[in-house]
Design a protein around this motif. Structure first.
Motif, PDB file in Angstrom:
ATOM      1  N   THR A 101       0.846  -1.187   0.000  1.00 42.15           N
ATOM      2  CA  THR A 101       0.000   0.000   0.000  1.00 42.15           C
ATOM      3  C   THR A 101       0.885   1.242   0.000  1.00 42.15           C
ATOM      4  OG1 THR A 101      -1.906   1.041   1.066  1.00 42.15           O
ATOM      5  CG2 THR A 101      -0.219   0.173   2.532  1.00 42.15           C
ATOM      6  N   LEU A 145      -3.206   2.270  -3.528  1.00 42.68           N
ATOM      7  CA  LEU A 145      -3.680   0.878  -3.609  1.00 42.68           C
ATOM      8  C   LEU A 145      -4.860   0.643  -2.668  1.00 42.68           C
ATOM      9  CD1 LEU A 145      -0.322  -1.112  -3.927  1.00 42.68           C
ATOM     10  CD2 LEU A 145      -1.855  -0.347  -5.749  1.00 42.68           C
ATOM     11  N   VAL A 153      -5.508   0.724 -11.243  1.00 41.16           N
ATOM     12  CA  VAL A 153      -4.742   1.241 -10.102  1.00 41.16           C
ATOM     13  C   VAL A 153      -4.494   2.722 -10.361  1.00 41.16           C
ATOM     14  CG1 VAL A 153      -2.622   1.043  -8.768  1.00 41.16           C
ATOM     15  CG2 VAL A 153      -3.667  -1.010  -9.735  1.00 41.16           C
ATOM     16  N   TRP A 171      -7.908  -7.337  -3.411  1.00 39.66           N
ATOM     17  CA  TRP A 171      -7.952  -6.069  -2.687  1.00 39.66           C
ATOM     18  C   TRP A 171      -8.319  -6.323  -1.235  1.00 39.66           C
ATOM     19  CZ3 TRP A 171      -5.856  -2.069  -4.898  1.00 39.66           C
ATOM     20  CH2 TRP A 171      -5.842  -1.976  -6.289  1.00 39.66           C
ATOM     21  N   TYR A 181      -3.352  -3.932  -1.536  1.00 37.84           N
ATOM     22  CA  TYR A 181      -3.513  -5.038  -2.476  1.00 37.84           C
ATOM     23  C   TYR A 181      -2.672  -6.195  -1.988  1.00 37.84           C
ATOM     24  CZ  TYR A 181      -4.184  -7.683  -6.701  1.00 37.84           C
ATOM     25  OH  TYR A 181      -4.548  -8.672  -7.588  1.00 37.84           O
ATOM     26  N   ASP A 188       1.235 -11.750 -10.147  1.00 36.61           N
ATOM     27  CA  ASP A 188       0.483 -10.495  -9.980  1.00 36.61           C
ATOM     28  C   ASP A 188       1.362  -9.353 -10.472  1.00 36.61           C
ATOM     29  OD1 ASP A 188      -1.768 -11.537  -8.578  1.00 36.61           O
ATOM     30  OD2 ASP A 188      -0.535 -11.677  -6.786  1.00 36.61           O
TER      31      ASP A 188
END
Length: 189
Positions: A101, A145, A153, A171, A181, A188
Motif C-alpha cells: 500500500t 492501492l 490502479v 484487494w 492489495y 500479480d
C-alpha cells in the motif's frame, strides 16, 4: 520467503533499481548501472507492516525502514531508465507474496525527517508533529492501492495510472492507512 520476492523494480537490462525481500527476510535495495551493483539491506519480521524508503541525496544512497536509517552507501550512479515500473515483481521471476500500500515516487531525495514523516503518516494528514514538510509538488506518482475492487490502479498524484495484469491477488480494506492489495506471489503485476 523461501526465495527472494520483489517489492519494486525499474530495470532496463543494464540500469535500474530493485527492492526485494530475500530468503533471510532482509530488505535489499539494489541499484545497477552498467554492471556495477550497490546494495543496502535491513532485517525485518514477517506478518507485520513495514515502511521502506530508498533514496539518494547527493552521492549517498539511503535505505530507511520504519522511519530509521537501515543502511547507506556512497553512490554516484544515476538511475534514469525508460523501462516500466513493476510493483510486486522484478522483470519476471521474483513475485511478491504479501500486502502493499501507499507507494510513492519523488523526483528528489528524501531526508531522514521526511522518511519519518511518511512512516508516521502513511496515507493522510499529519498525526503527530514532526518539523518537516514533504514537497508533494515533486511527487511523481502515488499509488495508495486502496481501490478495493477491479483491475485499475489510480495514481492520485499524476497520470501514471496502472493496471493489474495477471494473477489472483485480491484487494483488502485493511491496509496500513486505508486499503491495500494482496499480491499472492504468483504472476500479480
Amino acid at each position: 520467503p523461501a526465495t527472494p520476492e520483489a517489492l519494486y523494480s525499474k530495470y532496463d537490462g543494464s540500469t535500474g533499481i530493485l527492492i526485494h525481500v530475500d530468503s533471510s527476510n532482509l530488505i535489499n535495495a539494489l541499484t545497477r548501472n552498467a554492471g556495477a551493483i550497490t546494495s543496502q539491506s535491513a532485517a525485518v519480521a514477517t506478518a507485520t507492516w513495514h515502511h521502506v524508503v530508498f533514496t539518494r541525496l547527493s552521492s549517498v544512497q539511503y535505505l530507511y525502514v520504519n522511519g530509521l536509517l537501515a543502511d547507506s552507501d556512497a553512490s554516484t550512479k544515476d538511475v534514469d531508465v525508460s523501462s516500466d515500473i513493476n510493483i510486486g515483481l522484478d522483470n519476471s521471476t521474483l513475485w511478491w507474496d504479501g500486502l502493499l500500500t501507499e507507494i510513492r515516487i519523488y523526483n528528489y531525495g528524501l531526508t531522514l525527517k521526511e522518511a519519518q514523516y511518511l512512516f508516521i503518516n502513511p496515507g493522510g494528514p499529519s498525526k503527530i508533529s514532526i518539523p518537516v514538510k514533504i514537497d508533494d509538488t515533486n511527487l511523481i506518482a502515488h499509488w495508495p492501492l486502496d481501490e478495493i475492487e477491479g483491475t485499475a490502479v489510480a495514481d492520485v498524484a499524476g497520470t501514471h495510472n496502472g493496471v493489474l495484469t495477471a494473477g489472483s491477488g485480491s484487494w483488502r480494506a485493511n491496509g496500513k492507512a486505508n486499503g491495500a492489495y494482496h499480491f499472492d506471489g504468483v504472476a500479480d503485476v
